[in-house]
Each structure stands twice: as C-alpha cells, then as structure tokens.
Motif scaffolding. Structure first.
Motif, PDB file in Angstrom:
ATOM      1  N   LEU A  93      -5.540  23.759 -31.806  1.00 44.94           N
ATOM      2  CA  LEU A  93      -6.176  23.846 -30.495  1.00 44.94           C
ATOM      3  C   LEU A  93      -6.758  25.231 -30.247  1.00 44.94           C
ATOM      4  CD1 LEU A  93      -3.673  21.855 -28.239  1.00 44.94           C
ATOM      5  CD2 LEU A  93      -5.651  21.020 -29.499  1.00 44.94           C
ATOM      6  N   PHE A  96     -10.484  25.990 -31.169  1.00 44.96           N
ATOM      7  CA  PHE A  96     -11.532  25.669 -30.203  1.00 44.96           C
ATOM      8  C   PHE A  96     -11.461  26.575 -28.979  1.00 44.96           C
ATOM      9  CE2 PHE A  96     -10.755  21.926 -32.761  1.00 44.96           C
ATOM     10  CZ  PHE A  96     -12.027  21.516 -33.076  1.00 44.96           C
ATOM     11  N   TYR A 130     -13.531  22.559 -23.919  1.00 50.56           N
ATOM     12  CA  TYR A 130     -13.239  22.291 -25.331  1.00 50.56           C
ATOM     13  C   TYR A 130     -11.761  21.947 -25.535  1.00 50.56           C
ATOM     14  CZ  TYR A 130     -17.800  23.958 -26.952  1.00 50.56           C
ATOM     15  OH  TYR A 130     -19.143  24.089 -27.208  1.00 50.56           O
ATOM     16  N   THR A 134     -10.432  18.474 -27.044  1.00 58.09           N
ATOM     17  CA  THR A 134      -9.667  18.477 -28.290  1.00 58.09           C
ATOM     18  C   THR A 134      -8.332  17.767 -28.129  1.00 58.09           C
ATOM     19  OG1 THR A 134     -10.677  20.593 -28.870  1.00 58.09           O
ATOM     20  CG2 THR A 134      -8.718  19.957 -30.090  1.00 58.09           C
ATOM     21  N   TYR A 241     -14.381  18.663 -35.216  1.00 59.00           N
ATOM     22  CA  TYR A 241     -12.961  18.430 -34.956  1.00 59.00           C
ATOM     23  C   TYR A 241     -12.288  17.742 -36.138  1.00 59.00           C
ATOM     24  CZ  TYR A 241      -8.737  16.259 -33.207  1.00 59.00           C
ATOM     25  OH  TYR A 241      -7.440  15.834 -33.075  1.00 59.00           O
TER      26      TYR A 241
END
Length: 259
Positions: A93, A96, A130, A134, A241
C-alpha cells in the motif's frame, strides 16, 4: 475416567499460544484489519478463530516451560515474524502512497492534505484516493485470503522454536524498503515526466517573456494538467496494481512460505 495431568494441560495451552502470538501480531500489522477503524476485540477474536483452525494442521510445538528464558525468546520471535509479514503487506500500500505523494508534489497539490482515518495521519488528497482504490482492489482480488494462506504456510517454513530459522529473512524484509521506493517511482514516473515537461515549457516562456507573471499563470495550469494526467493514468492503474501486488506477494511467499 479421563486422566489428564497438569503437564499435559500446560502443553495443550502452549500448542495454542505459540501460534497465537504469530497470528495476532500479523493481524495487528496487516493493512485494513490492523487499522484504527477495526476495534482491538475484533482483531483478537479473528486471531483466535484463525489460530483454532490452524492448530490441528501445524507441526509439533516445542515443550513448554513458562519460566524459562527460551519461552520468552520464542514469544518475541513469533511476534517479530507475524509483524514482519504484516509489514510486507503494508509496503504494497505504501508504494501507492509514496507514488501519489510524488505526483502531488510535482503538480502543486502537496499542501492539500486530508486526514487518513485508517492510519490516523494527514496525507495528500491524491494519495488518499490511490490508497482507498488499492485497498478495494486488494480485497476484491482476495489478497487477504492469500496472506492468511501464506501465514499458515509460514509455520512449515519457519516452525516455532529458536532453531532452524534463517535470520537472513529479516534482512531481506529490510531490503524490501528499496523495492518499495523503486516501485513507487516507477508507478509515478509517467505523470512526473509529463509534469516536468510542462514546467520546463513554462521555464522557457519565462525566459522569453519576463514580463509575464508565471506564478499566476503556471500554477493553476500545472495543477489542472496534473489532475488531467492523473485521470488519464487511471486507465493503466489496474495493470500497475497487478504488477506491484504480484511482486509483493511473491516476496512474501519466498521469504515466509517457501513458495
């Protein structure tokens, strides 16, 4: 009658407590479940449930001696292993988060921050977007189930006990921080390059026409173009991703699950 000694009861308790320390620390460190939005009782209940499901299929546990130094070292080791696995998912995470921060700084939105209820810190608006996207993709693609499976397999790769554990695994976890920053830069590189070209063009305009107020013209235009670039780049967000998540989960599997 069912004759059970006190030593057998202590060993049964130890067979349950050794894995519980690893599982509980994992759920305390993993994203979403380990966030401030999930109460501690729910995380503890989930750890107890997962431990009860894992105990029957785990390798034999070491003998229990509650007053020995070895027992406390094993407890610390299990907490460290579980927290390291959760930390590896956090890196996914944070890729991002860092990428969104780089883009926001380049486009002039670095000052526009909002409170992140998950982590309890202030992040920029684009980073928050983001991060939420995500997390939704992570849950939609059963990333949490993959991590629980890796947690179960880690007991085969790294059994409970002070012997037989490769300490270089924790060194690789630390080195994964370099992968995190490199992936964040690669993710944000197209947007940063486009915004750099725009700022370079404004630099040429300022040199050619010094009488123009470039701050009054360039700042709104750069922000507008940054939002447009971020909107256009959403078309390739899923591909980015998938690539980053695949690399992160492969690292977790290689380090902890032996995959």
């Amino acid at each position: 009658m069912f004759d059970v000694s006190l030593l057998q009861i202590e060993q049964w308790v130890a067979d349950f407590l050794w894995p519980l320390f690893r599982v509980a620390s994992f759920f305390m460190a993993i994203p979403m479940i380990g966030s401030n939005l999930v109460p501690g009782r729910i995380r503890l209940g989930l750890a107890l449930l997962v431990t009860m499901l894992l105990v029957p299929v785990l390798p034999p546990m070491p003998a229990f001696d509650g007053f020995s130094l070895q027992s406390y070292l094993i407890i610390a080791q299990q907490i460290l292993i579980g927290a390291a696995m959760g930390f590896m998912v956090q890196m996914l995470l944070q890729v991002f988060v860092i990428g969104g921060q780089l883009i926001s700084t380049q486009m002039g939105l670095g000052f526009a921050s909002v409170s992140d209820p998950v982590n309890g810190v202030a992040v920029v608006v684009l980073t928050q977007f983001y991060l939420q996207l995500t997390m939704l993709l992570f849950l939609a693609m059963n990333g949490h189930l993959v991590m629980i499976d890796a947690l179960a397999q880690s007991f085969e790769r790294m059994p409970v006990g002070l012997a037989g554990i490769d300490r270089s695994i924790f060194i690789e976890v630390v080195r994964s921080g370099g992968w995190m920053f490199a992936s964040a830069l690669l993710m944000s590189l197209p947007a940063i390059t486009a915004l750099l070209v725009i700022n370079f063009a404004f630099g040429i305009i300022t040199k050619a026409a010094p009488q123009l107020n470039i701050f009054a013209i360039g700042f709104p235009f750069t922000m507008l173009m940054g939002l447009l670039i971020a909107w256009v780049s959403l078309g390739g967000f899923l591909g980015q991703y998938l690539r980053i998540a695949t690399e992160a989960l492969e690292r977790v599997g290689q380090l902890f699950a032996g995959g």
